[in-house]
Design a protein around this motif. Structure first.
Motif, PDB file in Angstrom:
ATOM      1  N   VAL A   1     -35.795  -7.706  15.933  1.00 29.74           N
ATOM      2  CA  VAL A   1     -34.203  -8.472  15.848  1.00 29.74           C
ATOM      3  C   VAL A   1     -34.262  -9.761  14.341  1.00 29.74           C
ATOM      4  O   VAL A   1     -33.645  -9.628  14.160  1.00 29.74           O
ATOM      5  CB  VAL A   1     -33.951  -9.071  16.959  1.00 29.74           C
TER       6      VAL A   1
ATOM      7  N   SER B   1     -34.794  -8.599  11.015  1.00 25.92           N
ATOM      8  CA  SER B   1     -33.028  -8.182  10.502  1.00 25.92           C
ATOM      9  C   SER B   1     -32.146  -9.304  10.412  1.00 25.92           C
ATOM     10  O   SER B   1     -31.398  -8.784   9.668  1.00 25.92           O
ATOM     11  CB  SER B   1     -33.303  -6.644  11.511  1.00 25.92           C
TER      12      SER B   1
ATOM     13  N   GLY C   1     -33.147 -10.713   7.213  1.00 30.56           N
ATOM     14  CA  GLY C   1     -32.756  -9.687   6.143  1.00 30.56           C
ATOM     15  C   GLY C   1     -30.918 -10.426   5.959  1.00 30.56           C
ATOM     16  O   GLY C   1     -30.631 -11.155   4.800  1.00 30.56           O
ATOM     17  N   VAL C   2     -30.084 -10.338   6.725  1.00 28.15           N
ATOM     18  CA  VAL C   2     -28.389 -10.759   6.401  1.00 28.15           C
ATOM     19  C   VAL C   2     -28.301 -11.920   5.970  1.00 28.15           C
ATOM     20  O   VAL C   2     -27.844 -11.982   5.031  1.00 28.15           O
ATOM     21  CB  VAL C   2     -27.593 -11.105   7.988  1.00 28.15           C
TER      22      VAL C   2
ATOM     23  N   ALA D   1     -31.082 -13.842   4.023  1.00 31.39           N
ATOM     24  CA  ALA D   1     -31.239 -13.825   2.568  1.00 31.39           C
ATOM     25  C   ALA D   1     -29.729 -12.957   1.853  1.00 31.39           C
ATOM     26  O   ALA D   1     -29.506 -13.881   0.760  1.00 31.39           O
ATOM     27  CB  ALA D   1     -32.398 -12.697   2.751  1.00 31.39           C
ATOM     28  N   MET D   2     -29.217 -11.807   2.324  1.00 34.83           N
ATOM     29  CA  MET D   2     -27.889 -10.718   1.840  1.00 34.83           C
ATOM     30  C   MET D   2     -26.734 -11.870   1.375  1.00 34.83           C
ATOM     31  O   MET D   2     -26.112 -12.146   0.973  1.00 34.83           O
ATOM     32  CB  MET D   2     -27.721  -9.980   2.504  1.00 34.83           C
ATOM     33  N   LEU D   3     -26.488 -12.784   2.944  1.00 29.67           N
ATOM     34  CA  LEU D   3     -25.745 -14.483   3.079  1.00 29.67           C
ATOM     35  C   LEU D   3     -26.262 -15.512   1.928  1.00 29.67           C
ATOM     36  O   LEU D   3     -24.876 -15.348   0.675  1.00 29.67           O
ATOM     37  CB  LEU D   3     -25.758 -14.365   4.121  1.00 29.67           C
TER      38      LEU D   3
ATOM     39  N   ARG E   1     -27.669 -14.386  -1.117  1.00 33.48           N
ATOM     40  CA  ARG E   1     -27.436 -14.666  -2.254  1.00 33.48           C
ATOM     41  C   ARG E   1     -25.760 -14.354  -2.601  1.00 33.48           C
ATOM     42  O   ARG E   1     -25.025 -14.311  -3.968  1.00 33.48           O
ATOM     43  CB  ARG E   1     -27.819 -12.878  -2.890  1.00 33.48           C
ATOM     44  N   GLN E   2     -25.193 -13.574  -1.450  1.00 32.21           N
ATOM     45  CA  GLN E   2     -23.639 -13.138  -1.832  1.00 32.21           C
ATOM     46  C   GLN E   2     -23.530 -14.576  -2.232  1.00 32.21           C
ATOM     47  O   GLN E   2     -22.609 -15.207  -3.469  1.00 32.21           O
ATOM     48  CB  GLN E   2     -23.511 -12.736  -0.332  1.00 32.21           C
TER      49      GLN E   2
ATOM     50  N   SER F   1     -19.165  -7.628  -7.899  1.00 35.78           N
ATOM     51  CA  SER F   1     -18.969  -5.682  -7.897  1.00 35.78           C
ATOM     52  C   SER F   1     -18.216  -5.306  -8.814  1.00 35.78           C
ATOM     53  O   SER F   1     -17.132  -5.210  -9.057  1.00 35.78           O
ATOM     54  CB  SER F   1     -18.363  -5.518  -6.503  1.00 35.78           C
TER      55      SER F   1
ATOM     56  N   GLU G   1     -18.720  -2.641 -10.072  1.00 36.69           N
ATOM     57  CA  GLU G   1     -19.442  -1.600 -10.214  1.00 36.69           C
ATOM     58  C   GLU G   1     -18.279  -1.104  -9.841  1.00 36.69           C
ATOM     59  O   GLU G   1     -18.372   0.873  -9.699  1.00 36.69           O
ATOM     60  CB  GLU G   1     -20.464  -1.307  -9.537  1.00 36.69           C
ATOM     61  N   ASP G   2     -17.419  -1.678  -8.875  1.00 42.56           N
ATOM     62  CA  ASP G   2     -15.977  -0.690  -8.586  1.00 42.56           C
ATOM     63  C   ASP G   2     -15.400  -0.424  -9.432  1.00 42.56           C
ATOM     64  O   ASP G   2     -14.399   0.658  -9.347  1.00 42.56           O
ATOM     65  CB  ASP G   2     -15.980  -1.031  -7.160  1.00 42.56           C
ATOM     66  N   ARG G   3     -15.102  -0.715 -10.658  1.00 42.00           N
ATOM     67  CA  ARG G   3     -14.237  -0.671 -11.950  1.00 42.00           C
ATOM     68  C   ARG G   3     -14.286   0.173 -12.702  1.00 42.00           C
ATOM     69  O   ARG G   3     -15.995   0.871 -13.287  1.00 42.00           O
ATOM     70  CB  ARG G   3     -14.049  -2.373 -12.050  1.00 42.00           C
ATOM     71  N   ASP G   4     -13.837   1.390 -13.026  1.00 41.52           N
ATOM     72  CA  ASP G   4     -13.833   2.290 -13.873  1.00 41.52           C
ATOM     73  C   ASP G   4     -13.643   1.511 -15.315  1.00 41.52           C
ATOM     74  O   ASP G   4     -12.912   1.150 -15.758  1.00 41.52           O
ATOM     75  CB  ASP G   4     -12.975   3.270 -14.130  1.00 41.52           C
TER      76      ASP G   4
END
Lengths: 242, 244
Positions: free
Chosen positions: B217, B220, B223-224, B226-228, B230-231, B238, B240-243
């Motif tokens: 736990v 984990s 990890g969260v 670390a992601m926060l 970086r965010q 992001s 990548e969501d656009r074409d």
């Protein structure tokens, strides 16, 4: 309005949030039921506080058992209402394409924590391999939840029946159920932390989060996050919802 | 000093009449073939006409130990040592009868009550005490071999007996020293019959797994974080969501 792709049925959305609410309540009450210095996850204080809040350990146990039975009943009801949906879900989450999915998983973990630079430095393409209806992260968590959920439900029922129908010869089953219940919840909870972050907090999955209310995702989100599913939907001419 | 409810037993007075065993079963509605207390006849059982044999009887029950191994074996705290009275209590509402505590008692004082399907043992008859009566076994004993009370209270009968005989009190010895609160005056016969406190493998597995589960736990959670991190540091790129 942008082109949308249907992702979840109403019953899928309902069972997801029903499961989420049950999990929160069962975690809060269940952790309060563990009171042994060698195991107690939060250390002393929490079980005592929970117990005094509901008027005793016996009441806390009764509440936990009641919610647990409702949780199991909810899933049985879901299976009756949307058996096809459940079968589709299980088939999707347990079909793993090792090379593609492991590559996705490793790259994604690096991208989410360190960014694309380390991948580039190692001479790897930071572009993620295309994923299907679920990506490997979602599949991994779903696998842990399904397997863990079955263990939690079965061991929960064994414990529930212990002082209602079981005799002294069955205490080995009950005692092992306690241990497995605890371990299974712990492992699913570890995955749950990442699930909540990825789905609800991370900005890039925002359309996926919204789809857990509306049931549909925008076309460009489907194309970039679930390419294989998107291609299938395009070629098979699935009717996109407007 | 907090209370320590205990029994001080004059083994020399015990005549093995088993009135305490019967009274306990009646007072506590203990199912057939199950017992909360006992009288152990030890060593030589007297026989008519044999003068060498000397009767020794050892009345016993849950010893409400200072180091209760049964409590360590309980995952939920359904059995616990009451800090006020020193009793080892079973909370019937919380106990589901998993049986962990039963082999954890080196004196075999616990059993799974066949009617209640929960752990059971001597509880010093709380209903009788609330009504101002002594525990049933103590009340019924014709020779008053069993004396019950707070051994930390020098004014109580048990406390007086405890103090007067302090140097020559015997306790039942077990391979696991649980520091029992049952004291014998006079010769109770063999006091070394106590066994070992056995914690079931399932409970050992749960205790061993607990740090690993916490570790997973924690990993984990890291990890969260670390992601926060970086965010917030790298911002939301992001695109990548656009074409196109």
């Amino acid at each position: 309005m942008a082109k949308m792709h249907k992702r979840h049925d109403k019953s899928d959305i309902l069972i997801h949030w029903f499961n989420a609410v049950c999990w929160v309540l069962l975690l809060l009450t269940g952790v309060g039921l563990i009171q042994n210095p060698a195991i107690d996850p939060f250390g002393s204080g929490y079980p005592e506080a929970m117990r005094s809040l509901v008027g005793g350990g016996g009441n806390l146990l009764a509440i936990h058992e009641g919610i647990g039975l409702v949780w199991i009943a909810g899933f049985i009801l879901y299976l009756i209402v949307n058996f096809r949906g459940a079968r589709f879900f299980l088939a999707e989450v347990f079909s793993v394409s090792p090379a593609r999915d492991m590559g996705w998983m490793l790259k994604k973990m690096v991208l989410m924590t360190l960014g694309p630079k380390p991948l580039k430095a190692m001479g790897m393409d930071p572009e993620l391999p295309a994923q299907g209806f679920y990506n490997m992260g979602q599949k991994a968590f779903a696998q842990v939840s399904v397997a863990g959920g079955v263990v939690i439900a079965v061991t929960g029922v064994i414990m529930y029946l212990s002082d209602r129908t079981f005799g002294a010869e069955a205490t080995g089953w009950v005692s092992w159920s306690i241990a497995l219940h605890f371990i299974a919840v712990g492992l699913v909870f570890a995955g749950l932390l990442v699930h909540i972050y990825m789905a609800a907090i991370s900005p890039e999955e925002r359309p996926g989060f919204k789809s857990m209310f509306t049931g549909a995702v925008p076309d460009d989100y489907a194309k970039h996050h679930h390419r294989l599913w998107w291609e299938k939907a395009e070629t098979e001419g699935e009717q996109p919802t407007e | 000093m907090a209370q320590q409810l205990a029994m001080v037993i004059d083994a020399a007075k015990c005549i093995d009449c088993k009135a305490c065993v019967a009274a306990c079963k009646v007072a506590n509605d203990v199912p057939e073939d199950q017992f909360r207390n006992w009288i152990k006849p030890t060593q030589d059982v007297p026989a008519p006409g044999v003068l060498t044999a000397r009767a020794k009887f050892q009345p016993g029950a849950c010893m409400h130990c200072d180091n209760p191994t049964c409590v360590d074996a309980c995952p939920t705290g359904a059995t616990y040592k009451d800090p006020e009275t020193g009793e080892v209590v079973i909370d019937d509402d919380l106990c589901i009868g998993c049986g962990n505590c039963i082999p954890a008692c080196p004196y075999h004082a616990r059993f799974r009550n066949a009617a209640k399907r929960k752990a059971d043992k001597c509880n010093y008859c709380p209903e009788r005490r609330a009504a101002g009566l002594p525990p049933a076994c103590v009340d019924t004993c014709p020779t008053k071999a069993r004396v019950f009370g707070d051994v930390n209270d020098p004014e109580s009968e048990a406390g007086r007996l405890y103090r007067k005989n302090k140097g020559r009190l015997t306790r039942v010895a077990a391979r696991t020293d649980t520091k029992p609160n049952m004291f014998y005056v006079g010769d109770p016969g063999d006091p070394t019959w106590g066994g070992e406190a056995v914690v079931p493998a399932s409970m050992v597995a749960m205790k061993e797994a607990a740090p690993l589960v916490k570790g997973v736990v924690a990993l984990s959670g890291l990890g969260v974080l670390a992601m926060l991190g970086r965010q917030f540091l790298a911002g939301n790129d992001s695109k990548e969501d656009r074409d196109g």
